[in-house]
Design a protein around this motif. Sequence first.
Motif, PDB file in Angstrom:
ATOM      1  N   ILE A  34      17.586 -17.859 -25.327  1.00  0.00           N
ATOM      2  CA  ILE A  34      16.756 -17.619 -26.515  1.00  0.00           C
ATOM      3  C   ILE A  34      15.757 -18.752 -26.741  1.00  0.00           C
ATOM      4  O   ILE A  34      14.610 -18.511 -27.120  1.00  0.00           O
ATOM      5  N   VAL A  35      16.183 -19.995 -26.487  1.00  0.00           N
ATOM      6  CA  VAL A  35      15.273 -21.124 -26.727  1.00  0.00           C
ATOM      7  C   VAL A  35      14.280 -21.323 -25.575  1.00  0.00           C
ATOM      8  O   VAL A  35      13.382 -22.151 -25.671  1.00  0.00           O
ATOM      9  N   GLY A  36      14.421 -20.538 -24.514  1.00  0.00           N
ATOM     10  CA  GLY A  36      13.499 -20.636 -23.374  1.00  0.00           C
ATOM     11  C   GLY A  36      12.045 -20.500 -23.771  1.00  0.00           C
ATOM     12  O   GLY A  36      11.225 -21.349 -23.396  1.00  0.00           O
ATOM     13  N   PRO A  37      11.666 -19.469 -24.534  1.00  0.00           N
ATOM     14  CA  PRO A  37      10.259 -19.337 -24.931  1.00  0.00           C
ATOM     15  C   PRO A  37       9.776 -20.513 -25.787  1.00  0.00           C
ATOM     16  O   PRO A  37       8.615 -20.915 -25.681  1.00  0.00           O
ATOM     17  N   TYR A  38      10.657 -21.076 -26.604  1.00  0.00           N
ATOM     18  CA  TYR A  38      10.274 -22.217 -27.445  1.00  0.00           C
ATOM     19  C   TYR A  38       9.880 -23.412 -26.580  1.00  0.00           C
ATOM     20  O   TYR A  38       8.945 -24.147 -26.912  1.00  0.00           O
ATOM     21  N   TYR A  41       9.789 -22.237 -21.102  1.00  0.00           N
ATOM     22  CA  TYR A  41      10.517 -22.158 -19.826  1.00  0.00           C
ATOM     23  C   TYR A  41      10.199 -23.359 -18.935  1.00  0.00           C
ATOM     24  O   TYR A  41       9.991 -23.224 -17.735  1.00  0.00           O
ATOM     25  N   SER A  42      10.196 -24.520 -19.524  1.00  0.00           N
ATOM     26  CA  SER A  42       9.816 -25.743 -18.810  1.00  0.00           C
ATOM     27  C   SER A  42      10.876 -26.148 -17.785  1.00  0.00           C
ATOM     28  O   SER A  42      11.991 -25.638 -17.769  1.00  0.00           O
ATOM     29  N   ASP A  43      10.481 -27.116 -16.962  1.00  0.00           N
ATOM     30  CA  ASP A  43      11.424 -27.656 -15.983  1.00  0.00           C
ATOM     31  C   ASP A  43      12.601 -28.325 -16.687  1.00  0.00           C
ATOM     32  O   ASP A  43      13.734 -28.250 -16.205  1.00  0.00           O
ATOM     33  N   THR A  44      12.351 -28.976 -17.791  1.00  0.00           N
ATOM     34  CA  THR A  44      13.428 -29.627 -18.557  1.00  0.00           C
ATOM     35  C   THR A  44      14.410 -28.587 -19.076  1.00  0.00           C
ATOM     36  O   THR A  44      15.624 -28.794 -19.034  1.00  0.00           O
ATOM     37  N   TRP A  45      13.887 -27.480 -19.573  1.00  0.00           N
ATOM     38  CA  TRP A  45      14.722 -26.388 -20.080  1.00  0.00           C
ATOM     39  C   TRP A  45      15.658 -25.895 -18.973  1.00  0.00           C
ATOM     40  O   TRP A  45      16.849 -25.694 -19.188  1.00  0.00           O
ATOM     41  N   GLN A  46      15.144 -25.741 -17.771  1.00  0.00           N
ATOM     42  CA  GLN A  46      15.955 -25.293 -16.641  1.00  0.00           C
ATOM     43  C   GLN A  46      16.917 -26.393 -16.186  1.00  0.00           C
ATOM     44  O   GLN A  46      18.060 -26.121 -15.823  1.00  0.00           O
ATOM     45  N   LEU A  47      16.446 -27.626 -16.206  1.00  0.00           N
ATOM     46  CA  LEU A  47      17.261 -28.750 -15.763  1.00  0.00           C
ATOM     47  C   LEU A  47      18.501 -28.930 -16.625  1.00  0.00           C
ATOM     48  O   LEU A  47      19.567 -29.278 -16.121  1.00  0.00           O
ATOM     49  N   VAL A  48      18.378 -28.691 -17.923  1.00  0.00           N
ATOM     50  CA  VAL A  48      19.523 -28.830 -18.820  1.00  0.00           C
ATOM     51  C   VAL A  48      20.646 -27.896 -18.384  1.00  0.00           C
ATOM     52  O   VAL A  48      21.799 -28.310 -18.240  1.00  0.00           O
TER      53      VAL A  48
END
Length: 116
Positions: A34-38, A41-48
């Motif tokens: 859900i927080v992906g669009p916020y 979808y950054s690299d940090t978002w995926q890295l977490v």
Amino acid sequence: MKDIFAKFAAACAHVAGHPLAFGISAALIVVWAIVGPYFHYSDTWQLVANTATSIITFLMVFLIQNSQNRDGAAIQTKLDELIRAGDAENRFVGIDSLTEDEVNELRAVCAARAKT
């Protein structure tokens, strides 16, 4: 130290196997999605997510292996006691410490006896 780890591993395996643990994990994945669009979808978002799952998986492998080792040893001990106390051949006691070839040989003997 060995007993402390065994108790810790047993407790973690019990908690991780609870349906609530699955529910919490699923909820965390939903929140992450859900927080992906916020976060665009950054690299940090995926890295977490990747880092968290890698760390948890790495640690759980050791905890699960410890639990399986204890369970396997307990089952083998129970089977050994049944063999010893019953009419079965005592040569099957301690079969878990034989080589793979020796176990396969005993398996073939048992299979041949079962056919007759």
